[in-house]
Design an enzyme around this catalytic site. Structure first.
Site, PDB file in Angstrom:
ATOM      1  N   CYS A 106       0.865  -5.197  -1.025  1.00 16.61           N
ATOM      2  CA  CYS A 106       0.842  -6.573  -0.525  1.00 16.61           C
ATOM      3  C   CYS A 106       1.022  -7.618  -1.635  1.00 16.61           C
ATOM      4  O   CYS A 106       2.104  -7.717  -2.201  1.00 16.61           O
ATOM      5  CB  CYS A 106      -0.437  -6.803   0.268  1.00 16.61           C
ATOM      6  SG  CYS A 106      -0.306  -8.193   1.399  1.00 16.61           S
ATOM      7  N   ARG A 140       2.911 -14.839  10.383  1.00 20.76           N
ATOM      8  CA  ARG A 140       2.353 -13.658   9.732  1.00 20.76           C
ATOM      9  C   ARG A 140       2.861 -12.407  10.429  1.00 20.76           C
ATOM     10  O   ARG A 140       3.034 -12.384  11.638  1.00 20.76           O
ATOM     11  CB  ARG A 140       0.831 -13.662   9.808  1.00 20.76           C
ATOM     12  CG  ARG A 140       0.172 -14.497   8.751  1.00 20.76           C
ATOM     13  CD  ARG A 140      -1.323 -14.241   8.726  1.00 20.76           C
ATOM     14  NE  ARG A 140      -1.701 -13.287   7.705  1.00 20.76           N
ATOM     15  CZ  ARG A 140      -1.808 -13.592   6.414  1.00 20.76           C
ATOM     16  NH1 ARG A 140      -1.547 -14.795   5.994  1.00 20.76           N
ATOM     17  NH2 ARG A 140      -2.161 -12.682   5.532  1.00 20.76           N
ATOM     18  N   HIS A 202      -1.715  -1.823   4.105  1.00 20.45           N
ATOM     19  CA  HIS A 202      -3.139  -1.606   3.891  1.00 20.45           C
ATOM     20  C   HIS A 202      -3.516  -0.430   4.781  1.00 20.45           C
ATOM     21  O   HIS A 202      -2.662   0.296   5.257  1.00 20.45           O
ATOM     22  CB  HIS A 202      -3.927  -2.855   4.292  1.00 20.45           C
ATOM     23  CG  HIS A 202      -3.495  -4.101   3.578  1.00 20.45           C
ATOM     24  ND1 HIS A 202      -3.879  -4.380   2.301  1.00 20.45           N
ATOM     25  CD2 HIS A 202      -2.702  -5.131   3.966  1.00 20.45           C
ATOM     26  CE1 HIS A 202      -3.353  -5.543   1.933  1.00 20.45           C
ATOM     27  NE2 HIS A 202      -2.624  -6.016   2.916  1.00 20.45           N
TER      28      HIS A 202
HETATM   29 ZN   LIG Z   1      -1.545  -7.856   3.138  1.00 25.54          ZN
END
Ligand SMILES: [Zn+2]
Lengths: 254, 432
Positions: A106, A140, A202
């Site tokens: 990320c 997002r 993740h």
């Molecule tokens: Zn992330």
């Protein structure tokens, strides 16, 4: 102040692998510390000693390490590591060129790229280790992900607003079977160059995908001992079940 | 206000239908709101004793329940939203049966628990007189994205409060937020004698170099001073409430009681009575899933809701001292938080010695895997919740049991327990 922990294997150690987690406090949101935890546990189960260095901004950098991890952070976290990352950047880059394995998730994946373009039009330079460019986004990209990678199918969870595009010769980490990936458009997820993997996943990424752990550990073990990696035969029924169930939920049985 | 009357009637009807179909929802509120968008504001227009919004990551439900109990014990009539329905339309849906067609609620006070995002929608409609800001921790980040953002929302709630704010002195995010408001602030926190237990309650955020807060409590501020594992005092500069023994265990519940007491005193002023308060707190039953104990075949079975690292950490340290047969049930539906990464931000080392009897839920294998990386042994992995419950009861018939579970896993388990063991039905709604 960085801290160092050692994890010894059950029998005689085959050697010591030094693993540096970059900025565990500032850049480890969404359980990214779990990757380091998983690597340390697995190194130990393979019969090696894991020396885990939690690297904080401003402390001595362990350029002799054999393996690096990094995670995602919030804007405030990124701001706090900027100066240190700029200072160790050139060393990290030469280590990467030399084949040191690294897993960057990320935010750290984005920082390992060429640059980050904010929504406000600012251009923040990256380390240029991976040939990727990221743009800030209003939307997002969130949700569970399944990838096809050269190591097999990989599952995880993405949560990023940055939209990343690969340079022309840059390999992705995987092809998206379910989820958004780098940008929600071209079907790529993450980036891999030499032994550096960047990814948005993740989950954290490694616990349920031990084949990725083993690929990283294999390279690190050779660098650490000067001998080929001597894996133990590890059985991963829980990881296999956890992964395969997610694969079935996300892409069915195709 | 014919429009309001029409909205009230339509909402009541929708609610009756929704109930008949089994289970309330946000729908009746939506119906009423469509007809009269100002319905919430109208409904609260005659509530003169205070409109209080309780928000924060952990402890909203427990604290709200305690605050309502404290106010009612002092003879006040209080409107509140049902446990766990911490969203604006849920508040409205609950209001409908109590609303006369005038559309104005006849209560002295309103106390509503709202998550941070819905608190914003609420304050856009109705400025609260008071807000109670509990804490900020990582929770369902797939929804709110950043802890900084959550902290900012709570700061806005504090700033929108017209008469007063009650704030957690030990939470750096909250103390920053409350420190910036114009209205009077009352603080609650741990007594200096137990300051070392702060890590059990707050997730220290490494991104700020916060020194442990040292503040001098002023008039109206309260500190929690435990006497032993169960009994404690809530200490003001001029009054002590206690000793209190809650039905719910653990330091987190005690600090929630301290928060509720501080708020009640601010709202009640001179009418606040320490003995009445202590009695009211002792009588509060733990809300559903917050350390609720049910008796199954003569043995206690405890249901503990877990939804974020701070909360799970607190739960493990609260209950870790008395090891029992343990099950962990993890679902990843929307109401649970779809991302289970947070399980890697919890240390399960306290379960190592005893091990875990079962993991269950949609992510049963992920949970067992998580435990495996902490060298905690899991006897069995049974994704189906009912099967897992049976297996737990069968394998550990003669000892106390505890189930840590996410929201929807708890709902399902509670339903099964209700059906098979004659437990009370419960009428709770899924958080939005
Ligand atoms: Zn992330």
């Amino acid at each position: 102040m960085s801290t160092t922990e050692r994890y010894e294997p059950a029998g005689t150690s085959k050697g010591t692998i030094t693993l540096v987690h970059l900025y565990p406090r500032e850049m480890s949101i969404y359980g990214d510390r779990g990757n380091t935890h998983a690597l340390a546990g697995r190194i130990r189960r393979h019969g090696y000693t894991a020396e885990v260095v939690l690297h904080d901004p401003g402390s001595d950098f362990r350029r002799d390490a054999h393996l690096f991890t990094g995670g995602g952070g919030q804007d405030s976290g990124q701001a706090r590591v900027e100066a240190d990352l700029a200072a160790i950047g050139p060393t990290l880059k030469s280590l990467a060129e030399d084949g040191v394995p690294m897993l960057m998730i990320c935010g750290m994946y984005q920082l390992f790229g060429n640059s980050f373009h904010t929504v406000g039009g600012q251009v923040l330079p990256g380390l240029g280790i991976l040939d990727v460019t990221t743009r800030g986004n209003d939307k997002r990209m969130i949700g569970p992900v399944c990838l096809e990678t050269e190591l097999g199918r990989v599952v995880g969870y993405e949560n990023h607003s940055g939209s990343t595009v690969l340079g022309s010769g840059q390999e992705p980490f995987g092809r998206v079977l379910a989820g958004h990936g780098n940008n929600g458009e071209d079907g790529t997820e993450g980036a891999r160059r030499l032994n550096v993997i960047g990814s948005y996943l993740h989950g954290p990424l490694l616990p349920a995908n031990p084949m990725v752990s083993d690929a990283l550990i294999a390279v690190a073990a050779e660098r650490a001992t000067g001998r080929p990696f001597e894996p133990a035969e590890l059985d991963d029924p829980l990881a296999t079940q956890a992964r395969e169930r997610q694969v079935r939920r996300l892409v069915g049985t195709r | 206000m014919l429009r309001t009357a029409a909205a009230v009637v339509a909402g009541k009807t929708a609610r009756a239908i929704a109930r008949r179909r089994g289970g309330g929802s946000a729908f009746p509120g939506l119906v009423a709101e469509r007809i009269d968008p100002g319905i919430l504001r109208h409904a609260l227009a005659d509530v003169r004793g205070g409109i209080v919004v309780v928000s924060g990551t952990n402890g909203k439900t427990t604290t709200t329940k305690m605050l309502v109990a404290l106010l009612r014990a002092h003879g006040r009539s209080v409107f509140t939203n049902p446990t766990g329905s911490n969203f604006t339309r849920g508040v409205l849906s609950e209001m409908l049966p109590q609303l006369p067609v005038s559309g104005r609620l006849r209560s002295d006070l309103a106390v509503v628990e709202l998550d941070e995002a819905h608190a914003m929608r609420f304050i856009a409609e109705v400025p609260p007189t008071h807000s109670l800001l509990l804490n900020v921790a990582r929770d369902q980040l797939d929804r709110f994205a950043e802890i900084d953002h959550t902290a900012d929302l709570l700061a806005r709630l504090g700033a929108a409060s017209t008469e007063g704010v009650v704030a957690n002195a030990d939470d750096p995010f909250i103390s920053r937020a409350a420190g910036a408001v114009d209205v009077p602030v009352r603080w609650f926190g741990l007594d200096a004698s137990i300051a070392d237990r702060l890590p059990e309650l707050t997730e220290h955020d490494a991104r700020f170099d916060d020194e442990p807060t040292t503040y001098e409590p002023g008039p109206g501020d309260a500190r929690l001073r435990p006497r032993d594992e169960r009994a404690f005092d809530v200490v003001f500069d001029d009054v002590v409430v206690g000793p209190v023994t809650l039905q719910q265990r653990g330091l987190a519940a005690m600090i929630n009681a301290t928060a509720a007491t501080t708020t009640a005193r601010l709202l009640l002023g001179d009418a606040f009575d320490a003995a009445t308060a202590a009695e009211a707190l002792a009588a509060v039953r733990p809300p559903f899933g917050r350390g609720e104990v049910v008796m199954v075949d003569g043995q206690p079975l405890e249901l503990v809701l877990v939804k974020n690292p701070a909360g799970f950490g607190v739960a493990l340290s609260t209950y870790g001292t008395t090891p029992v047969a343990t099950m962990v049930a993890i679902n990843d539906n929307d109401a649970d938080g779809r991302d289970v990464s947070w399980l890697y931000d919890v240390s399960f080392a306290s379960l190592r010695e005893r091990g875990v009897a079962l993991t269950s839920g949609v992510r049963a294998y992920d949970m067992a895997l998580r435990l495996h990386y902490d060298d905690v042994h899991t006897d069995r992995v049974v994704p189906d919740l009912d099967e897992a419950l049976d297996a737990l009861l069968a394998a550990h018939p003669d000892e106390p049991k505890r189930i840590f579970c996410t929201y929807t896993a708890m709902m399902a388990l509670r339903r099964t327990l209700a059906a098979r063991h004659g437990l009370d039905r419960f009428g709770e709604e899924t958080p939005a």
